[in-house]
Design a protein around this motif. Structure first.
Motif, short mmCIF file in Angstrom:
data_model
loop_
_atom_site.label_atom_id
_atom_site.label_comp_id
_atom_site.label_asym_id
_atom_site.label_seq_id
_atom_site.Cartn_x
_atom_site.Cartn_y
_atom_site.Cartn_z
N TRP A 209 0.87 -1.17 0.00
CA TRP A 209 0.00 0.00 0.00
C TRP A 209 0.91 1.23 0.00
O TRP A 209 2.08 1.14 0.37
CB TRP A 209 -0.88 0.03 1.25
CG TRP A 209 -1.76 -1.16 1.47
CD1 TRP A 209 -1.37 -2.45 1.72
CD2 TRP A 209 -3.19 -1.18 1.47
NE1 TRP A 209 -2.46 -3.26 1.88
CE2 TRP A 209 -3.59 -2.52 1.75
CE3 TRP A 209 -4.16 -0.20 1.30
CZ2 TRP A 209 -4.92 -2.89 1.83
CZ3 TRP A 209 -5.50 -0.57 1.38
CH2 TRP A 209 -5.88 -1.89 1.65
N GLU A 239 -6.82 0.93 -5.32
CA GLU A 239 -7.34 0.28 -4.12
C GLU A 239 -6.27 0.08 -3.06
O GLU A 239 -6.57 -0.35 -1.94
CB GLU A 239 -7.96 -1.06 -4.49
CG GLU A 239 -9.20 -0.92 -5.35
CD GLU A 239 -9.86 -2.25 -5.64
OE1 GLU A 239 -9.34 -3.29 -5.18
OE2 GLU A 239 -10.91 -2.25 -6.31
N ARG A 240 -5.02 0.39 -3.39
CA ARG A 240 -3.93 0.30 -2.42
C ARG A 240 -3.32 1.68 -2.14
O ARG A 240 -2.23 1.77 -1.59
CB ARG A 240 -2.83 -0.65 -2.93
CG ARG A 240 -3.25 -2.12 -2.96
CD ARG A 240 -3.43 -2.65 -1.55
NE ARG A 240 -3.75 -4.08 -1.52
CZ ARG A 240 -4.96 -4.57 -1.56
NH1 ARG A 240 -6.00 -3.75 -1.64
NH2 ARG A 240 -5.18 -5.87 -1.52
N LEU A 242 -3.75 5.53 -0.30
CA LEU A 242 -4.38 6.28 0.78
C LEU A 242 -3.93 7.74 0.68
O LEU A 242 -2.94 8.05 0.04
CB LEU A 242 -3.95 5.73 2.15
CG LEU A 242 -3.78 4.22 2.30
CD1 LEU A 242 -2.97 3.91 3.55
CD2 LEU A 242 -5.15 3.56 2.39
N SER A 279 -12.29 5.35 -3.26
CA SER A 279 -11.35 4.34 -2.77
C SER A 279 -10.21 4.98 -1.99
O SER A 279 -9.87 4.54 -0.88
CB SER A 279 -10.80 3.53 -3.94
OG SER A 279 -9.92 2.53 -3.47
N ASP A 283 -12.55 4.19 1.18
CA ASP A 283 -12.65 2.74 1.25
C ASP A 283 -11.33 2.05 1.60
O ASP A 283 -11.30 1.13 2.43
CB ASP A 283 -13.17 2.19 -0.07
CG ASP A 283 -14.59 2.64 -0.37
OD1 ASP A 283 -15.27 3.12 0.56
OD2 ASP A 283 -15.03 2.52 -1.53
N ALA A 284 -10.23 2.47 0.97
CA ALA A 284 -8.94 1.82 1.24
C ALA A 284 -8.52 1.97 2.70
O ALA A 284 -8.17 0.98 3.35
CB ALA A 284 -7.87 2.35 0.29
N ARG A 287 -10.68 -0.22 5.08
CA ARG A 287 -10.31 -1.64 5.10
C ARG A 287 -9.00 -1.87 5.86
O ARG A 287 -8.91 -2.75 6.71
CB ARG A 287 -10.14 -2.17 3.67
CG ARG A 287 -11.41 -2.27 2.86
CD ARG A 287 -11.18 -3.13 1.61
NE ARG A 287 -10.02 -2.74 0.85
CZ ARG A 287 -10.00 -1.79 -0.10
NH1 ARG A 287 -11.11 -1.12 -0.36
NH2 ARG A 287 -8.90 -1.52 -0.77
#
Length: 291
Positions: A209, A239-240, A242, A279, A283-284, A287
């Motif tokens: 990430w 998706e990885r 931030l 994301s 979302d990322a 999670r």
């Protein structure tokens, strides 16, 4: 000899476009008064004086409100050395929606790891640039125990200098690895180095990430010089990715004091669509940090 004083952060402003509901600032530091939590003797500078932890928390909440963030990740500041107490107390006062990143040494015991998790920490920090109490070998040895507790490794490294050396280890680890500050390219702000391309490959494979944070440590606003790096990371795997502000911007080391909203705007201009935006900002981190 007196140490230099970190400047106070600027008054917060709003980004050009409101962030999506549930947005997370995934990289800040919380400070306090020296009489509340002892400062580490080896620190490079002192916090801006005259504020206790409650004062800093009020500034932090104003920062979040201006940005439109409702949740966050508190990264333990080296101002306080290996004593995580200030970060633990900040998390206690902030309550739900906030998690922490702290320091643990090589060879930390199961009891230390259990306590660490009870403190609402989600990651240990490893500084591959400046060193510290946790080494890469120590982090690798700790990784299975971290994975058992749902914890991960947050790492500061120079992608263009270090990534090729550690990539195979990263691929093999049982817990996630998060690279701060876009992999902090040291020898040129382009995605062309083999090390930076290796970081992009790790993202694409879902093996790492990255935080799209702290462009001000690499160039001045409007951060055009680092745009290609940010875009390459997003393209590799949104998706990885931030976002974090790195507030309150301590240890500038000659960098220009940033405005967090301007950093949001610079990133926002590179995000291709609403799903990617959702994301990165919501979302990322939800999670990864179990928010």
């Amino acid at each position: 000899m007196d140490k230099p004083i970190a400047p106070a952060p600027p008054a917060p402003t709003a980004p050009l476009r409101p962030l999506p509901p549930g947005a997370v600032d995934a990289h800040v530091h919380l400070l306090a008064g020296a009489d509340e939590f002892p400062l580490w003797e080896g620190r490079a500078e002192d916090p801006a004086p005259g504020r206790n932890l409650d004062d800093w928390l009020a500034l932090y909440r104003a920062h979040l409100n201006a940005l439109g963030c409702t949740r966050g990740l508190i990264v333990h500041s080296i101002f306080y050395g290996t004593d995580n107490a200030v970060t633990v107390e900040a998390l206690r006062r902030l309550g739900p929606g906030f998690k922490g990143v702290g320091l643990l040494p090589d060879g930390a015991s199961d009891a230390q790891l259990d306590q660490f998790a009870r403190w609402n920490m989600v990651a240990v920090r490893l500084n591959y640039v400046h060193g510290g109490v946790l080494s890469w070998d120590g982090a690798k040895a700790m990784a299975p125990a971290l994975a058992e507790r749902g914890l991960h490794i947050q790492m500061l490294a120079h992608a263009d200098r270090h990534m090729e050396d550690i990539a195979q280890d990263v691929r093999a680890l049982p817990c996630p690895v998060v690279f701060d500050h876009m992999g902090w390219p040291a020898d040129g702000l382009t995605p062309d180095s083999s090390g930076f391309q290796t970081l992009c490959a790790l993202l694409a494979e879902g093996k790492a990430w990255v935080k799209l944070s702290a462009p001000y440590r690499m160039c001045n606003a409007p951060y055009d010089e680092v745009a290609a790096c940010m875009s390459a990371l997003i393209a590799a795997n949104p998706e990885r990715c931030l976002w974090g502000s790195d507030w309150p911007h301590i240890m500038l080391n000659g960098a220009q004091m940033p405005q967090a909203a301007a950093m949001v705007d610079a990133l926002d201009a590179l995000i291709p669509d609403a799903a990617t935006r959702q994301s990165i900002f919501v979302d990322a981190p939800t999670r990864l940090f179990h928010l």
